[in-house]
Design a protein around this motif. Structure first.
Motif, PDB file in Angstrom:
ATOM      1  N   ILE A  34      47.087 -24.128 -47.097  1.00  0.00           N
ATOM      2  CA  ILE A  34      47.044 -23.356 -48.376  1.00  0.00           C
ATOM      3  C   ILE A  34      47.707 -22.066 -48.214  1.00  0.00           C
ATOM      4  CG2 ILE A  34      45.579 -22.446 -50.310  1.00  0.00           C
ATOM      5  CD1 ILE A  34      43.331 -24.553 -49.358  1.00  0.00           C
ATOM      6  N   ASP A  92      46.415 -20.702 -57.750  1.00  0.00           N
ATOM      7  CA  ASP A  92      46.960 -20.103 -58.971  1.00  0.00           C
ATOM      8  C   ASP A  92      46.486 -20.765 -60.083  1.00  0.00           C
ATOM      9  OD1 ASP A  92      48.141 -18.579 -61.129  1.00  0.00           O
ATOM     10  OD2 ASP A  92      50.003 -19.411 -60.826  1.00  0.00           O
ATOM     11  N   THR A 126      45.842 -24.605 -59.830  1.00  0.00           N
ATOM     12  CA  THR A 126      46.745 -25.408 -58.857  1.00  0.00           C
ATOM     13  C   THR A 126      46.437 -24.535 -57.426  1.00  0.00           C
ATOM     14  OG1 THR A 126      48.624 -23.699 -59.005  1.00  0.00           O
ATOM     15  CG2 THR A 126      48.342 -25.837 -60.594  1.00  0.00           C
ATOM     16  N   VAL A 127      46.729 -25.558 -56.316  1.00  0.00           N
ATOM     17  CA  VAL A 127      46.694 -25.123 -54.823  1.00  0.00           C
ATOM     18  C   VAL A 127      47.909 -25.404 -54.519  1.00  0.00           C
ATOM     19  CG1 VAL A 127      45.555 -25.668 -52.697  1.00  0.00           C
ATOM     20  CG2 VAL A 127      44.342 -25.613 -54.810  1.00  0.00           C
ATOM     21  N   THR A 128      48.740 -24.622 -53.600  1.00  0.00           N
ATOM     22  CA  THR A 128      49.914 -24.581 -53.108  1.00  0.00           C
ATOM     23  C   THR A 128      49.677 -24.806 -51.530  1.00  0.00           C
ATOM     24  OG1 THR A 128      51.339 -23.475 -55.032  1.00  0.00           O
ATOM     25  CG2 THR A 128      52.083 -24.207 -52.740  1.00  0.00           C
ATOM     26  N   GLN A 168      51.628 -25.705 -47.850  1.00  0.00           N
ATOM     27  CA  GLN A 168      52.666 -25.885 -46.776  1.00  0.00           C
ATOM     28  C   GLN A 168      52.373 -27.416 -46.082  1.00  0.00           C
ATOM     29  OE1 GLN A 168      55.287 -24.150 -46.686  1.00  0.00           O
ATOM     30  NE2 GLN A 168      56.419 -25.569 -45.203  1.00  0.00           N
ATOM     31  N   TYR A 198      57.937 -33.992 -48.929  1.00  0.00           N
ATOM     32  CA  TYR A 198      57.488 -32.779 -48.958  1.00  0.00           C
ATOM     33  C   TYR A 198      57.140 -32.073 -47.417  1.00  0.00           C
ATOM     34  CZ  TYR A 198      57.304 -33.680 -53.922  1.00  0.00           C
ATOM     35  OH  TYR A 198      57.671 -33.932 -55.074  1.00  0.00           O
ATOM     36  N   ALA A 254      56.639 -26.662 -49.482  1.00  0.00           N
ATOM     37  CA  ALA A 254      55.389 -26.444 -50.407  1.00  0.00           C
ATOM     38  C   ALA A 254      55.167 -27.716 -51.256  1.00  0.00           C
ATOM     39  CB  ALA A 254      55.628 -24.948 -51.066  1.00  0.00           C
ATOM     40  N   THR A 292      52.636 -28.345 -54.589  1.00  0.00           N
ATOM     41  CA  THR A 292      51.739 -27.835 -55.511  1.00  0.00           C
ATOM     42  C   THR A 292      50.964 -28.991 -56.082  1.00  0.00           C
ATOM     43  OG1 THR A 292      53.195 -26.063 -56.392  1.00  0.00           O
ATOM     44  CG2 THR A 292      51.123 -26.372 -57.562  1.00  0.00           C
ATOM     45  N   GLN A 301      47.225 -30.155 -58.543  1.00  0.00           N
ATOM     46  CA  GLN A 301      46.401 -29.678 -59.575  1.00  0.00           C
ATOM     47  C   GLN A 301      45.071 -30.061 -59.209  1.00  0.00           C
ATOM     48  OE1 GLN A 301      47.591 -28.486 -62.924  1.00  0.00           O
ATOM     49  NE2 GLN A 301      49.646 -28.559 -62.210  1.00  0.00           N
ATOM     50  N   ASP A 316      53.437 -35.530 -60.915  1.00  0.00           N
ATOM     51  CA  ASP A 316      52.372 -34.419 -60.797  1.00  0.00           C
ATOM     52  C   ASP A 316      51.209 -34.832 -59.692  1.00  0.00           C
ATOM     53  OD1 ASP A 316      53.569 -32.763 -62.280  1.00  0.00           O
ATOM     54  OD2 ASP A 316      52.217 -32.902 -64.166  1.00  0.00           O
TER      55      ASP A 316
END
Length: 124
Positions: free
Chosen positions: A44, A48, A51-53, A55, A66, A70, A72, A74, A114
């Motif tokens: 992580i 925000d 959302t969690v981003t 790596q 990906y 990164a 993202t 929801q 998404d």
């Protein structure tokens, strides 16, 4: 006995042929979209709002583009959160999730691309 087995095999074949087009189509019953599922393993890097981003280190087919980047994801009120402990998985809340945690996230991908988490597992 052989006749019954042959009839049963024929019924199974007809059923398979009947449902194959529905399984292969992009849409489900009555035009409803099929959900696509994903799994991602990573770290992580940001949290925000909802959302969690992450790596991305690795993941399922939908996550492959990906890897090394990164992603993202929801989170929703229905998302479940767990932490790995020496005793196994323990339930936690979104507030317990921290930047820097190693994570394994499972969820669905919408038609618009998404990613939405259904389960987030972290190990600090």
């Amino acid at each position: 006995m052989r006749k019954k087995l042959a009839i049963l095999a024929m019924v199974a074949l007809v059923a398979l042929v009947a449902v194959t087009p529905a399984l292969a189509s992009a849409n489900g019953v009555n035009g409803a979209s099929r959900q696509q599922f994903f799994a991602v393993l990573g770290t992580i890097t940001a949290i925000d709002g909802d959302t969690v981003t992450v790596q991305v280190l690795e993941g399922s087919r939908l996550v492959w583009p990906y890897i090394g980047q990164a992603l993202t994801v929801q989170v929703t009120p229905a998302t479940l959160y767990y932490v790995w402990t020496p005793a196994g998985l323990a339930s936690i809340t979104f507030g317990d999730v921290q930047v820097g945690d190693k994570t394994n996230i499972h969820g669905t991908v919408a038609e618009d691309g998404d990613f939405t988490a259904s389960r987030v597992i972290v190990s600090p």
